[in-house]
Design a protein around this motif. Structure first.
Motif, PDB file in Angstrom:
ATOM      1  N   ASP A 283       0.851  -1.186   0.000  1.00  0.00           N
ATOM      2  CA  ASP A 283       0.000   0.000   0.000  1.00  0.00           C
ATOM      3  C   ASP A 283       0.885   1.234   0.000  1.00  0.00           C
ATOM      4  OD1 ASP A 283      -1.853   1.955   0.255  1.00  0.00           O
ATOM      5  OD2 ASP A 283      -2.810   1.157   2.052  1.00  0.00           O
ATOM      6  N   HIS A 284       0.962   1.919  -1.126  1.00  0.00           N
ATOM      7  CA  HIS A 284       1.805   3.107  -1.245  1.00  0.00           C
ATOM      8  C   HIS A 284       0.970   4.367  -1.382  1.00  0.00           C
ATOM      9  CE1 HIS A 284       5.274   0.525  -1.640  1.00  0.00           C
ATOM     10  NE2 HIS A 284       4.701  -0.123  -2.650  1.00  0.00           N
ATOM     11  N   SER A 285      -0.272   4.327  -0.910  1.00  0.00           N
ATOM     12  CA  SER A 285      -1.145   5.489  -0.997  1.00  0.00           C
ATOM     13  C   SER A 285      -0.659   6.580  -0.046  1.00  0.00           C
ATOM     14  CB  SER A 285      -2.585   5.106  -0.654  1.00  0.00           C
ATOM     15  OG  SER A 285      -2.669   4.725   0.712  1.00  0.00           O
ATOM     16  N   GLU A 286      -1.179   7.795  -0.246  1.00  0.00           N
ATOM     17  CA  GLU A 286      -0.793   8.915   0.599  1.00  0.00           C
ATOM     18  C   GLU A 286      -1.225   8.682   2.047  1.00  0.00           C
ATOM     19  OE1 GLU A 286       1.267  12.262   1.297  1.00  0.00           O
ATOM     20  OE2 GLU A 286       1.079  11.214  -0.636  1.00  0.00           O
ATOM     21  N   ASP A 287      -2.399   8.094   2.238  1.00  0.00           N
ATOM     22  CA  ASP A 287      -2.872   7.803   3.598  1.00  0.00           C
ATOM     23  C   ASP A 287      -1.947   6.823   4.301  1.00  0.00           C
ATOM     24  OD1 ASP A 287      -4.985   9.494   3.270  1.00  0.00           O
ATOM     25  OD2 ASP A 287      -6.444   7.921   2.781  1.00  0.00           O
ATOM     26  N   ALA A 288      -1.504   5.816   3.554  1.00  0.00           N
ATOM     27  CA  ALA A 288      -0.605   4.813   4.126  1.00  0.00           C
ATOM     28  C   ALA A 288       0.726   5.449   4.514  1.00  0.00           C
ATOM     29  CB  ALA A 288      -0.384   3.677   3.138  1.00  0.00           C
ATOM     30  N   LYS A 289       1.217   6.363   3.675  1.00  0.00           N
ATOM     31  CA  LYS A 289       2.480   7.042   3.967  1.00  0.00           C
ATOM     32  C   LYS A 289       2.351   7.903   5.219  1.00  0.00           C
ATOM     33  CE  LYS A 289       4.111   7.229  -0.833  1.00  0.00           C
ATOM     34  NZ  LYS A 289       4.437   8.112  -1.971  1.00  0.00           N
ATOM     35  N   GLN A 290       1.232   8.601   5.340  1.00  0.00           N
ATOM     36  CA  GLN A 290       1.014   9.440   6.517  1.00  0.00           C
ATOM     37  C   GLN A 290       0.899   8.604   7.783  1.00  0.00           C
ATOM     38  OE1 GLN A 290      -2.346  11.993   5.807  1.00  0.00           O
ATOM     39  NE2 GLN A 290      -1.313  13.179   4.206  1.00  0.00           N
ATOM     40  N   ALA A 291       0.210   7.470   7.672  1.00  0.00           N
ATOM     41  CA  ALA A 291       0.069   6.584   8.831  1.00  0.00           C
ATOM     42  C   ALA A 291       1.421   6.034   9.251  1.00  0.00           C
ATOM     43  CB  ALA A 291      -0.886   5.437   8.494  1.00  0.00           C
ATOM     44  N   ALA A 292       2.250   5.676   8.258  1.00  0.00           N
ATOM     45  CA  ALA A 292       3.588   5.150   8.560  1.00  0.00           C
ATOM     46  C   ALA A 292       4.446   6.219   9.224  1.00  0.00           C
ATOM     47  CB  ALA A 292       4.241   4.650   7.277  1.00  0.00           C
ATOM     48  N   ALA A 293       4.319   7.461   8.743  1.00  0.00           N
ATOM     49  CA  ALA A 293       5.088   8.561   9.321  1.00  0.00           C
ATOM     50  C   ALA A 293       4.673   8.807  10.768  1.00  0.00           C
ATOM     51  CB  ALA A 293       4.897   9.827   8.487  1.00  0.00           C
ATOM     52  N   LYS A 294       3.358   8.711  11.038  1.00  0.00           N
ATOM     53  CA  LYS A 294       2.871   8.912  12.406  1.00  0.00           C
ATOM     54  C   LYS A 294       3.370   7.810  13.335  1.00  0.00           C
ATOM     55  CE  LYS A 294      -1.355  11.481  11.283  1.00  0.00           C
ATOM     56  NZ  LYS A 294      -2.833  11.480  11.324  1.00  0.00           N
ATOM     57  N   ARG A 295       3.366   6.557  12.821  1.00  0.00           N
ATOM     58  CA  ARG A 295       3.862   5.453  13.651  1.00  0.00           C
ATOM     59  C   ARG A 295       5.354   5.630  13.945  1.00  0.00           C
ATOM     60  NH1 ARG A 295       0.473   2.372  10.282  1.00  0.00           N
ATOM     61  NH2 ARG A 295       2.230   1.859   8.917  1.00  0.00           N
ATOM     62  N   LYS A 296       6.090   6.067  12.932  1.00  0.00           N
ATOM     63  CA  LYS A 296       7.527   6.279  13.113  1.00  0.00           C
ATOM     64  C   LYS A 296       7.798   7.369  14.134  1.00  0.00           C
ATOM     65  CE  LYS A 296      11.764   7.072  10.453  1.00  0.00           C
ATOM     66  NZ  LYS A 296      12.318   7.330   9.096  1.00  0.00           N
ATOM     67  N   GLU A 297       7.032   8.460  14.073  1.00  0.00           N
ATOM     68  CA  GLU A 297       7.196   9.557  15.024  1.00  0.00           C
ATOM     69  C   GLU A 297       6.808   9.109  16.429  1.00  0.00           C
ATOM     70  OE1 GLU A 297       8.282  13.069  16.580  1.00  0.00           O
ATOM     71  OE2 GLU A 297       8.618  12.367  14.515  1.00  0.00           O
ATOM     72  N   ALA A 298       5.731   8.327  16.539  1.00  0.00           N
ATOM     73  CA  ALA A 298       5.307   7.822  17.846  1.00  0.00           C
ATOM     74  C   ALA A 298       6.362   6.896  18.434  1.00  0.00           C
ATOM     75  CB  ALA A 298       3.978   7.089  17.710  1.00  0.00           C
ATOM     76  N   ALA A 299       6.941   6.040  17.584  1.00  0.00           N
ATOM     77  CA  ALA A 299       7.984   5.116  18.047  1.00  0.00           C
ATOM     78  C   ALA A 299       9.209   5.883  18.522  1.00  0.00           C
ATOM     79  CB  ALA A 299       8.361   4.150  16.923  1.00  0.00           C
ATOM     80  N   ARG A 300       9.554   6.957  17.804  1.00  0.00           N
ATOM     81  CA  ARG A 300      10.701   7.775  18.204  1.00  0.00           C
ATOM     82  C   ARG A 300      10.453   8.428  19.556  1.00  0.00           C
ATOM     83  NH1 ARG A 300      10.726  10.979  14.210  1.00  0.00           N
ATOM     84  NH2 ARG A 300      12.178   9.828  12.879  1.00  0.00           N
ATOM     85  N   SER A 301       9.239   8.913  19.753  1.00  0.00           N
ATOM     86  CA  SER A 301       8.892   9.549  21.023  1.00  0.00           C
ATOM     87  C   SER A 301       8.948   8.553  22.181  1.00  0.00           C
ATOM     88  CB  SER A 301       7.493  10.151  20.924  1.00  0.00           C
ATOM     89  OG  SER A 301       7.087  10.680  22.169  1.00  0.00           O
ATOM     90  N   ILE A 302       8.403   7.361  21.955  1.00  0.00           N
ATOM     91  CA  ILE A 302       8.413   6.335  23.009  1.00  0.00           C
ATOM     92  C   ILE A 302       9.835   5.897  23.316  1.00  0.00           C
ATOM     93  CG2 ILE A 302       7.687   3.992  23.596  1.00  0.00           C
ATOM     94  CD1 ILE A 302       5.199   4.495  21.823  1.00  0.00           C
ATOM     95  N   SER A 303      10.658   5.737  22.283  1.00  0.00           N
ATOM     96  CA  SER A 303      12.055   5.340  22.490  1.00  0.00           C
ATOM     97  C   SER A 303      12.799   6.385  23.304  1.00  0.00           C
ATOM     98  CB  SER A 303      12.750   5.141  21.138  1.00  0.00           C
ATOM     99  OG  SER A 303      12.172   4.059  20.430  1.00  0.00           O
ATOM    100  N   GLY A 304      12.496   7.668  23.044  1.00  0.00           N
ATOM    101  CA  GLY A 304      13.122   8.732  23.826  1.00  0.00           C
ATOM    102  C   GLY A 304      12.734   8.659  25.291  1.00  0.00           C
ATOM    103  N   LYS A 305      11.455   8.384  25.549  1.00  0.00           N
ATOM    104  CA  LYS A 305      10.997   8.248  26.932  1.00  0.00           C
ATOM    105  C   LYS A 305      11.656   7.049  27.613  1.00  0.00           C
ATOM    106  CE  LYS A 305       6.448  10.308  26.070  1.00  0.00           C
ATOM    107  NZ  LYS A 305       4.985  10.062  26.021  1.00  0.00           N
ATOM    108  N   MET A 306      11.824   5.963  26.849  1.00  0.00           N
ATOM    109  CA  MET A 306      12.462   4.777  27.422  1.00  0.00           C
ATOM    110  C   MET A 306      13.923   5.062  27.761  1.00  0.00           C
ATOM    111  SD  MET A 306      10.907   1.521  25.327  1.00  0.00           S
ATOM    112  CE  MET A 306      11.681   0.361  26.472  1.00  0.00           C
ATOM    113  N   ASN A 307      14.617   5.766  26.878  1.00  0.00           N
ATOM    114  CA  ASN A 307      16.020   6.081  27.151  1.00  0.00           C
ATOM    115  C   ASN A 307      16.155   6.956  28.394  1.00  0.00           C
ATOM    116  OD1 ASN A 307      17.032   4.613  24.994  1.00  0.00           O
ATOM    117  ND2 ASN A 307      17.034   6.356  23.597  1.00  0.00           N
ATOM    118  N   THR A 308      15.226   7.917  28.536  1.00  0.00           N
ATOM    119  CA  THR A 308      15.234   8.751  29.739  1.00  0.00           C
ATOM    120  C   THR A 308      14.998   7.893  30.982  1.00  0.00           C
ATOM    121  OG1 THR A 308      14.381  10.660  28.499  1.00  0.00           O
ATOM    122  CG2 THR A 308      14.119  10.699  30.892  1.00  0.00           C
ATOM    123  N   GLY A 309      14.074   6.935  30.857  1.00  0.00           N
ATOM    124  CA  GLY A 309      13.795   6.038  31.986  1.00  0.00           C
ATOM    125  C   GLY A 309      14.966   5.127  32.311  1.00  0.00           C
ATOM    126  N   PHE A 310      15.635   4.609  31.281  1.00  0.00           N
ATOM    127  CA  PHE A 310      16.800   3.768  31.511  1.00  0.00           C
ATOM    128  C   PHE A 310      17.907   4.549  32.217  1.00  0.00           C
ATOM    129  CE2 PHE A 310      15.464   1.176  27.590  1.00  0.00           C
ATOM    130  CZ  PHE A 310      14.929   0.168  28.372  1.00  0.00           C
TER     131      PHE A 310
END
Length: 216
Positions: free
Chosen positions: A95-122
């Motif tokens: 699925d290479h639609s624009e909606d799919a790309k936006q959803a993937a970008a949001k998941r990537k940004e969310a994962a980056r945010s969570i990883s940052g919180k985990m590193n702070t916690g570690f």
């Protein structure tokens, strides 16, 4: 009428003493600055060391009963990250639609945010464990660098205080020398900065005028 030899000799002796005092104070100021910089650099390395230690502690489950809130927060972030990874569409979906790309970008940004919180916690967990248990909180390859870095910071602090103490009671000290050099540096640097800013402004104005002429 020339000054008597005794007075001339006394004056030259005072001048020599003043230059020696200035030189010694300048050397001490540079030593203090160098040790401060090293201490700062050493302090910058410690968070990463605590982070690696915290990751190891969390992975092994050590001290879970001692730091339940920190473990709970890290566990929650880890579950969020795993849920995001499970929700990612596979490459086969194609699925290479624009909606799919936006959803993937949001998941990537969310994962980056969570990883940052985990590193702070570690990092927090590693530091808490070190403060409470010292070198007994983890394997040697993780705790030895922390011990050496902290010891180096303490040594540098003691050396800085020792240098300062050697100037106790003297009129010219490293601190006073630095404070005295600030206005001198300002007198030298500020006019140059103002001149450069004016020259840049004039160049910019000339370029705008030239661009306007070209348009006509």
């Amino acid at each position: 009428m020339p000054a008597p030899p005794s007075q001339s000799s006394s004056f030259l002796g005072k001048v020599k003493q003043s230059f020696v005092a200035l030189y010694e104070t300048l050397v001490a100021s540079l030593q203090i600055a160098g040790k401060r910089m090293e201490r700062w650099n050493t302090g910058m390395d410690l968070p990463k060391m605590y982070l690696l230690l915290g990751k190891d502690i969390h992975s092994a489950g050590r001290f879970r009963n001692e730091f339940p809130e920190d473990f709970s927060a890290l566990d929650g972030h880890q579950q969020e990250l795993e849920a995001l990874e499970r929700g990612e569409p596979s490459v086969a979906d194609g699925d290479h639609s624009e909606d799919a790309k936006q959803a993937a970008a949001k998941r990537k940004e969310a994962a980056r945010s969570i990883s940052g919180k985990m590193n702070t916690g570690f990092e927090k967990l590693g530091q808490l464990a070190w403060e409470k248990h010292g070198e007994a909180c983890g394997p040697a390859e993780l705790v030895t660098p922390i011990r050496e870095a902290r010891q180096r910071q303490e040594t540098l602090t003691a050396e800085i205080e020792s240098i300062r103490a050697s100037f106790a009671g003297k009129r010219l000290t490293p601190k006073r020398l630095v404070l005295g050099m600030v206005p001198i540096a300002a007198v030298i640097i500020l006019p140059q900065s103002v001149r450069e800013a004016r020259e840049a402004e004039h160049r910019s104005e000339a370029e705008r005028v030239a661009a306007g002429d070209n348009e006509h």
